[in-house]
Design a protein around this motif. Sequence first.
Motif: not given
Length: 442
Positions: A356-369
């Motif tokens: 569960c992450l704070d949406l406002e802190r996220l920078r999209f697009p996220l990356k999965l690696r």
Amino acid sequence: MLERFKEFIGSERLFQPEQKIILAVSGGVDSAVLAELFHRAEFRFAIAHCNFMLRGKESDDDEAFCEQLARRYKVLFACERFDTARYVAENKVSLQAAARKLRYDWFSGLLEEQQFDYIATAHQKNDVLETMLINFTRGTGIAGLHGILPRQGRLIRPLLFATRQEIESFAAMQQIAHRIDSSNSSEKYVRNKIRMRVIPVLQEINPSIEQTAIQTSKNLYSAELILKNHLALERKRCISQKGRKVLINIKKLRQLDPVRAYLFEFLREYGFNAKLTEQVADALSETPGKKFLSESHMLVKDRENLILTPMRADDDYPEVEIKKTEKRILKPVKLSFSKETVSRRFVIPPGSEVACLDLERLRFPLKLRRWLFGDRFVPLGMSERKKVSDFLIDNKVSVSDKEGVWVLLSGHDICWVVGHRIDDRYKITPKTRKVFKVVLKS
């Protein structure tokens, strides 16, 4: 006892009075005293009990006792029942290893679910000495020799100021009810054998052996920190990364003394044991091309470098972008995404498979690696950055399982080591209004 208890918490900076602590309570005298001291000190706490279902009615009676204890103190009670015998059979591990894995995985999820700050266990001075002797007997490094520390991440041990005898005397004087575990008298367990046979001999030599062990533990831990800092500098000087490949510069490596010890520290996180590392060291002067295999990596001796390459066949997805509108992905791992508004009814789901992450802190697009050597993040509950490799080692993630670990990135920050721990900088806070929930599907 109460004043020493509060003084120890303050001197070791274990937690602040306003923080919330989950007590791991078995029902034994140590954990019963721990709960009583937290109650008398008027700290905010809950009681968590693990029922490993290994002693039949005795295990169920322990559970009932701990639930009654929580009712008496008017605090939250959490209990989990584990089919420990089945876990041992399926995973081919010892009973002690199984119990440890099960309880600490549950504790980790419980902290996030209930939004508490720390887990407190009832380890005391005698446990430090016993652990040091067990690790010494089995063979260990400096980390194993220092045994139990007052604080490790979000795990604290507020009773390390007292001996078992002091705790038992306090319980008797204050008439603190507790349970007696019949397995504690069985010499089939290594810890019991050391407690009953070895330590009495050491006490004849040094009556203050428990306090000596505590001081030695502190000295060894300080030495370990110095060693880690030095190794980090040498790693930075000798090791570089090129894509998936890790390069260890042979010329710089050979300037270190003793080279074999440094090489072992550099290679062990890639699954190379002491014997295999010796073979690599012997090949440093040989012609290029020789290969060495661990469970997870192939090492090739080149002219200028030792080249480490992960052995995995599913690298068709080196990096995946995740848009803000994404609902799910199926490859390389199954993840679902949703957005929720924080309300009074909102509860963080238990388990390490949910982030569960704070949406406002996220920078999209996220990356999965996949995680890479040198990756760092701030594990939930900590204030400083930590290497992902060190985090996985500390959490007993096997070498083979490490290769299957992915990280979710917001910009250049790791916000979630998938299936393990979120980054503290992206956690839900009282100011959070929107939550971005990510669920790892099996």
